[in-house]
Design a protein around this motif. Sequence first.
Motif, mmCIF file in Angstrom:
data_model
loop_
_atom_site.group_PDB
_atom_site.id
_atom_site.type_symbol
_atom_site.label_atom_id
_atom_site.label_comp_id
_atom_site.label_asym_id
_atom_site.label_seq_id
_atom_site.Cartn_x
_atom_site.Cartn_y
_atom_site.Cartn_z
ATOM 1 N N ALA A 21 -56.768 152.131 40.559
ATOM 2 C CA ALA A 21 -56.215 150.651 40.327
ATOM 3 C C ALA A 21 -55.306 150.465 39.017
ATOM 4 C CB ALA A 21 -57.470 149.899 40.411
ATOM 5 N N PHE A 22 -55.798 150.929 37.966
ATOM 6 C CA PHE A 22 -55.011 150.620 36.530
ATOM 7 C C PHE A 22 -53.806 151.244 36.597
ATOM 8 C CE2 PHE A 22 -58.976 148.894 35.507
ATOM 9 C CZ PHE A 22 -58.702 147.868 34.573
ATOM 10 N N GLY A 111 -63.774 143.145 38.187
ATOM 11 C CA GLY A 111 -63.391 142.141 37.024
ATOM 12 C C GLY A 111 -62.663 142.619 35.935
ATOM 13 N N GLN A 112 -62.785 143.908 35.779
ATOM 14 C CA GLN A 112 -62.213 144.545 34.481
ATOM 15 C C GLN A 112 -60.348 144.380 34.716
ATOM 16 O OE1 GLN A 112 -63.553 148.657 33.728
ATOM 17 N NE2 GLN A 112 -65.179 148.104 35.299
ATOM 18 N N LEU A 113 -60.285 144.679 36.014
ATOM 19 C CA LEU A 113 -58.923 144.643 36.449
ATOM 20 C C LEU A 113 -58.157 143.412 36.442
ATOM 21 C CD1 LEU A 113 -56.804 146.728 37.847
ATOM 22 C CD2 LEU A 113 -57.417 145.930 39.993
ATOM 23 N N SER A 122 -47.753 138.611 27.557
ATOM 24 C CA SER A 122 -48.341 137.327 28.150
ATOM 25 C C SER A 122 -49.390 136.809 27.054
ATOM 26 C CB SER A 122 -48.647 137.489 29.534
ATOM 27 O OG SER A 122 -49.475 136.211 29.837
ATOM 28 N N GLY A 123 -49.365 135.329 26.687
ATOM 29 C CA GLY A 123 -50.281 135.052 26.002
ATOM 30 C C GLY A 123 -51.426 134.505 26.903
ATOM 31 N N CYS A 124 -51.531 134.854 28.207
ATOM 32 C CA CYS A 124 -52.469 134.060 29.306
ATOM 33 C C CYS A 124 -53.916 135.092 28.911
ATOM 34 C CB CYS A 124 -52.052 134.642 30.708
ATOM 35 S SG CYS A 124 -53.169 133.919 31.815
ATOM 36 N N LYS A 125 -55.013 134.237 28.705
ATOM 37 C CA LYS A 125 -56.371 134.887 28.791
ATOM 38 C C LYS A 125 -56.909 134.635 30.146
ATOM 39 C CE LYS A 125 -60.861 134.483 26.514
ATOM 40 N NZ LYS A 125 -61.592 133.288 26.256
ATOM 41 N N VAL A 126 -57.460 135.553 30.572
ATOM 42 C CA VAL A 126 -58.229 135.359 31.965
ATOM 43 C C VAL A 126 -59.692 135.251 31.835
ATOM 44 C CG1 VAL A 126 -58.674 136.572 34.057
ATOM 45 C CG2 VAL A 126 -56.389 136.682 33.176
ATOM 46 N N SER A 127 -60.308 134.368 32.299
ATOM 47 C CA SER A 127 -61.766 134.274 32.497
ATOM 48 C C SER A 127 -62.217 134.128 33.750
ATOM 49 C CB SER A 127 -62.399 132.874 31.756
ATOM 50 O OG SER A 127 -61.775 132.953 30.373
ATOM 51 N N ILE A 128 -63.225 134.838 33.984
ATOM 52 C CA ILE A 128 -63.885 134.929 35.364
ATOM 53 C C ILE A 128 -65.468 134.346 35.340
ATOM 54 C CG2 ILE A 128 -64.639 136.572 37.153
ATOM 55 C CD1 ILE A 128 -62.632 138.623 36.031
ATOM 56 N N LEU A 129 -65.439 133.310 35.767
ATOM 57 C CA LEU A 129 -66.826 132.641 35.880
ATOM 58 C C LEU A 129 -67.488 132.793 37.280
ATOM 59 C CD1 LEU A 129 -65.868 129.160 33.984
ATOM 60 C CD2 LEU A 129 -66.413 131.370 32.988
#
Length: 230
Positions: A21-22, A111-113, A122-129
Amino acid sequence: MKRKIREIGRWLRVPLNKRHAFQRLREFHAAERPLDEIVRWAMSFGTKGKFRVKTTQIPSEINRLAAEVAKLQPKVIVEIGTYEGGTSLIWAQLASARMITCDISPPGPRGQLIRAFPPPGSGCKVSILTGDSHSADFAARVEKELGGAPVDFLFIDGDHREAGVEADYRTYRHLVREGGIIGFHDIADKQDQPGNEVQHFWKRLKQEAETQEIIEDRNQTGFGIGIVRV
Ligand SMILES: C[S@@+](CC[C@H](N)C(=O)[O-])C[C@H]1O[C@@H](n2cnc3c(N)ncnc32)[C@H](O)[C@@H]1O
């Protein structure tokens, strides 16, 4: 029993599927991709098991939605309904600061992916709730995560029951800035999946909001994307 054995097999394959996947994500990130290519990857990322990434969409519909979102030059995107992260992949390429994706089911190893989805630099931070989007506690977590930042695009693709989709709209729409948009999936009149009732709420919503419909074929069964302009 068979199900349990299959699930054990999926966990045993996690290290292998993770490596693959990575590797796929590196290939995806290796070039700057136009929107239609990003959508193609999101529909079929080619990864497996607990790292499978996929969205089931009509390409013309999701491409048009993605183009509307891109026009906003969004900083912040919130999605309700992560599932296998297909649409999260698209939003993570478009949001420049935050992409928050929410689901009642935990993302597991995927989630890690998903957290690594934004393009290099990119300055985009991803959060998974993880939690029930209808609960007041969960809505408070989303607001806390945003820290007062206005949302440019909210994608509602979680609970598809009429009351569920309405609850998501009424609970989260105030987070969207003026000029921002709210997207709904599965608004086409005919839906064959049990529990898909978005179209009933959509009919009512059209009476009270400025809306746009992206439906490839008026006679189609399933799919269809609705947009509300805030
Ligand atoms: C259609 S899938 C989302 C698909 C995804 N947006 C895509 O296209 O790649 C709907 C997801 O909503 C989640 N969901 C259903 N009810 C929910 C709720 N009350 N709160 C949060 N998530 C919910 C389900 O677990 C499921 O993963």
